[in-house]
Design an enzyme around this catalytic site. Structure first.
Site, PDB file in Angstrom:
ATOM      1  N   ASP A  73      -2.030  -8.168  12.279  1.00  0.00           N
ATOM      2  CA  ASP A  73      -3.395  -8.526  11.887  1.00  0.00           C
ATOM      3  C   ASP A  73      -3.930 -10.016  12.439  1.00  0.00           C
ATOM      4  O   ASP A  73      -5.140 -10.298  12.503  1.00  0.00           O
ATOM      5  CB  ASP A  73      -3.494  -8.999  10.453  1.00  0.00           C
ATOM      6  CG  ASP A  73      -3.191  -7.593   9.491  1.00  0.00           C
ATOM      7  OD1 ASP A  73      -3.554  -6.680   9.923  1.00  0.00           O
ATOM      8  OD2 ASP A  73      -2.260  -7.774   8.719  1.00  0.00           O
ATOM      9  N   HIS A  82      -2.141  -8.614   2.424  1.00  0.00           N
ATOM     10  CA  HIS A  82      -1.648  -7.369   2.988  1.00  0.00           C
ATOM     11  C   HIS A  82      -2.614  -6.927   4.106  1.00  0.00           C
ATOM     12  O   HIS A  82      -3.041  -7.886   4.969  1.00  0.00           O
ATOM     13  CB  HIS A  82      -1.328  -6.547   1.979  1.00  0.00           C
ATOM     14  CG  HIS A  82      -0.827  -4.930   2.272  1.00  0.00           C
ATOM     15  ND1 HIS A  82      -0.294  -4.991   3.609  1.00  0.00           N
ATOM     16  CD2 HIS A  82      -0.591  -3.925   1.617  1.00  0.00           C
ATOM     17  CE1 HIS A  82       0.371  -3.453   3.560  1.00  0.00           C
ATOM     18  NE2 HIS A  82       0.068  -3.094   2.465  1.00  0.00           N
ATOM     19  N   ARG A 124       3.513  -4.711  17.305  1.00  0.00           N
ATOM     20  CA  ARG A 124       2.320  -4.133  17.233  1.00  0.00           C
ATOM     21  C   ARG A 124       0.984  -5.084  17.705  1.00  0.00           C
ATOM     22  O   ARG A 124       0.039  -4.885  18.305  1.00  0.00           O
ATOM     23  CB  ARG A 124       1.698  -3.783  15.692  1.00  0.00           C
ATOM     24  CG  ARG A 124       2.741  -2.713  15.161  1.00  0.00           C
ATOM     25  CD  ARG A 124       2.524  -2.388  13.645  1.00  0.00           C
ATOM     26  NE  ARG A 124       2.853  -3.535  12.963  1.00  0.00           N
ATOM     27  CZ  ARG A 124       2.496  -3.774  11.546  1.00  0.00           C
ATOM     28  NH1 ARG A 124       1.978  -2.895  10.944  1.00  0.00           N
ATOM     29  NH2 ARG A 124       2.890  -5.185  10.806  1.00  0.00           N
ATOM     30  N   HIS A 167       5.922 -12.560   8.191  1.00  0.00           N
ATOM     31  CA  HIS A 167       5.865 -11.416   7.717  1.00  0.00           C
ATOM     32  C   HIS A 167       7.181 -11.420   6.648  1.00  0.00           C
ATOM     33  O   HIS A 167       8.101 -12.073   6.640  1.00  0.00           O
ATOM     34  CB  HIS A 167       6.182 -10.322   8.889  1.00  0.00           C
ATOM     35  CG  HIS A 167       6.043  -8.966   8.461  1.00  0.00           C
ATOM     36  ND1 HIS A 167       6.949  -8.273   7.748  1.00  0.00           N
ATOM     37  CD2 HIS A 167       4.726  -8.276   8.456  1.00  0.00           C
ATOM     38  CE1 HIS A 167       6.589  -6.943   7.696  1.00  0.00           C
ATOM     39  NE2 HIS A 167       5.172  -6.913   8.023  1.00  0.00           N
ATOM     40  N   SER A 214       0.636  -1.181  -0.074  1.00  0.00           N
ATOM     41  CA  SER A 214      -0.078   0.057  -0.030  1.00  0.00           C
ATOM     42  C   SER A 214       0.674   1.194  -0.102  1.00  0.00           C
ATOM     43  O   SER A 214       0.565   2.209  -0.792  1.00  0.00           O
ATOM     44  CB  SER A 214      -0.944   0.032   1.178  1.00  0.00           C
ATOM     45  OG  SER A 214      -0.184  -0.424   2.330  1.00  0.00           O
TER      46      SER A 214
END
Ligand code: HAX
Length: 441
Positions: free
Chosen positions: A378, A277, A332, A323, A247
């Site tokens: 995620d 993604h 995160r 990843h 992105s």
């Protein structure tokens, strides 16, 4: 152009500094080689090819994301706070300028953004004229693109503004987009999943709490303070992840043609929508719900391991794990895990996230091919949203998108400020790659 907020003045100063630095690097090292490229990299999604510049954030494989050099813990500690959580726009200020803002600076920016929140009627019409079962990410990208007609940058360019000054109207556009993104997202949520009632922005709330309030996830028009805290932290954590992810790079690449921020961010959102993604957050939650449904609750560990092995054997990936850069648990993810622990969240989806953390890494390690067997952001973000009644997981990527606009805009403002040129890497047919490889070049 009127410089109405001190952020513009701060930017004037830093832009000057960046330009000098960039020019001097080019003069001193312009002809220096910094890396060789292997055929496996060319054929492997350009992994680790150092071909992009990004000052806004860096992802260290072992330490994770650093925003302008600050870790997640440092950002949470140092940014000015509202109800014990950092002001979201404090992070944007940091991404843009490289400096931690004072409380006054952030509050001034928060106020300035509020003036720009009003959504033009035609944007609402564009959405209302789109079938309600259109994917929320499609709606989000469409609404952003629809606003292109308002670009101050495009207008300034076609009126002949000097290249040197183009970052200023770009920043103007970015401010407008940042202001409207949560309003658009919340409206998409309301019309797609709830009652189509548009909850207006509340000028007494900070950026994060205002977004939480407009989503109105409990349909009761009462702001859940814990959910507001979650949204503040959520928007900070997803804001940026270097320049090479799909992105960010798509957005940057489009903007290098001097396309304005509406074109650029809409393109970036289309990339974020992919399941490998940003949509991994929806995929991960969907997967967790499927497991809970399959076992009619939390499964015993051995049964879960069997279920995961079958899932892998059918040729699918485990969403929320792995990843391209990270080689440890995504910090995160850890920040969400800490949030869930601090707020004492213990619904089944949260328990499942914790259980998956216990079993999935070993299973992925055992495949012998997964470079990062640990969870990424995620793998946790959807579960906390779900816990607070934001259960429509197809919407999660829009939440991600609202946050990611902060990083995309900071990267593009930087690029216009230093006068970054149009991107044009060289592509080659496979035959030529083989010839070059045989020559050892
Ligand atoms: N489950 C199963 N297999 C996985 C896997 C996972 N979670 N992660 C990687 N692999 C596999 C790859 O598919 C690849 O298999 P093949 O060689 O058979 O094609 C192999 O392991 C090597 O891949 P890798 O080098 O470790 O990983 P990549 O850099 O190629 O891909 C991905 C990184 C994030 C795309 C990958 O880990 C993945 O598909 N993860 C699941 C989807 C996901 O969670 N995406 C979100 C990532 C974070 C993000 O960008 N958020 O926006």
């Amino acid at each position: 152009m009127k410089l109405k907020v001190s952020l513009f003045q701060r930017m004037e100063d830093v832009v000057d500094k960046w330009r000098k630095e960039y020019k001097s690097v080019l003069e001193s090292y312009g002809e220096q080689t910094i890396a060789d490229v292997k055929v496996s990299q060319v054929l492997g999604g350009m992994r680790d090819v150092p071909a992009l510049v990004c000052e806004i954030s860096v992802v260290d494989p072992y330490e994770g994301i650093k925003f302008r050099g600050y870790s997640i813990d440092e950002v949470i500690k140092l940014l000015p706070k509202v109800s014990d959580f950092p002001y979201v726009l404090g992070l944007w200020y940091l991404l843009l300028t490289g400096e931690i803002p004072s409380k006054d600076e952030v509050e001034e920016l928060e106020e300035y953004i509020k003036i720009r929140e009003r959504l033009p009627k035609y944007v609402i019409e564009v959405l209302r004229n789109t079938p309600a079962n259109t994917h929320p990410m499609t709606q989000f990208a469409m609404a952003i693109l629809a606003m292109q007609r308002e670009s101050v940058f495009a207008k300034s360019y076609y009126e002949g503004m000097s290249k040197r000054d183009l970052w200023k109207p770009m920043l103007e556009d970015c401010i407008n987009l940042i202001a409207r993104a949560p309003v658009i997202a919340a409206y998409i949520y309301r019309r797609t999943y709830r009652d189509d009632v548009f909850v207006k922005p509340n000028e007494n709330l900070d950026y994060g709490a205002n977004f939480a309030n407009m989503l109105n996830v409990n349909d009761d028009f009462v702001l859940d303070k814990d959910f507001a805290d979650l949204i503040r932290i959520y928007l900070i954590l997803h804001s940026d992840h270097e320049g090479g992810n799909v992105s960010a790079h798509t957005c940057f690449n489009i903007s290098s043609a001097l396309s304005d921020i509406y074109y650029s961010v809409a393109g970036g959102m289309c990339g974020l929508a992919g399941p490998l993604h940003g949509n991994a957050s929806s995929e991960s939650l969907r997967w967790i719900l499927n497991i809970l449904k399959f076992f009619n609750g939390i499964p015993p560990k051995d049964k879960l391991i069997e279920y995961i092995n079958n899932h892998l054997a059918s040729g699918k990936v485990i969403p929320g794990f792995g990843h391209a850069v990270l080689r440890v648990t995504d910090p995160r993810y850890t920040a969400f895990a800490n949030f869930a622990k601090d707020k004492k969240l213990d619904s089944d989806v949260i328990k499942m996230v914790r259980l998956l953390y216990e079993v999935v890494p070993d299973i992925l390690k055992a495949t012998g091919k997964v470079k990062d067997p640990y969870p990424n952001v995620d793998g946790h973000s959807g579960a906390v949203l779900y816990h607070y009644n934001l259960k429509e997981y197809d919407f999660y990527t829009v939440m991600f998108g609202v946050s990611r606009i902060m990083g995309m805009t900071a990267q593009v403002v930087w690029a216009r400020a230093v006068g970054f040129p149009i991107e044009r890497p060289k592509s080659l047919p496979i035959k030529t790659i083989v010839e070059l490889a045989q020559k050892g070049k």
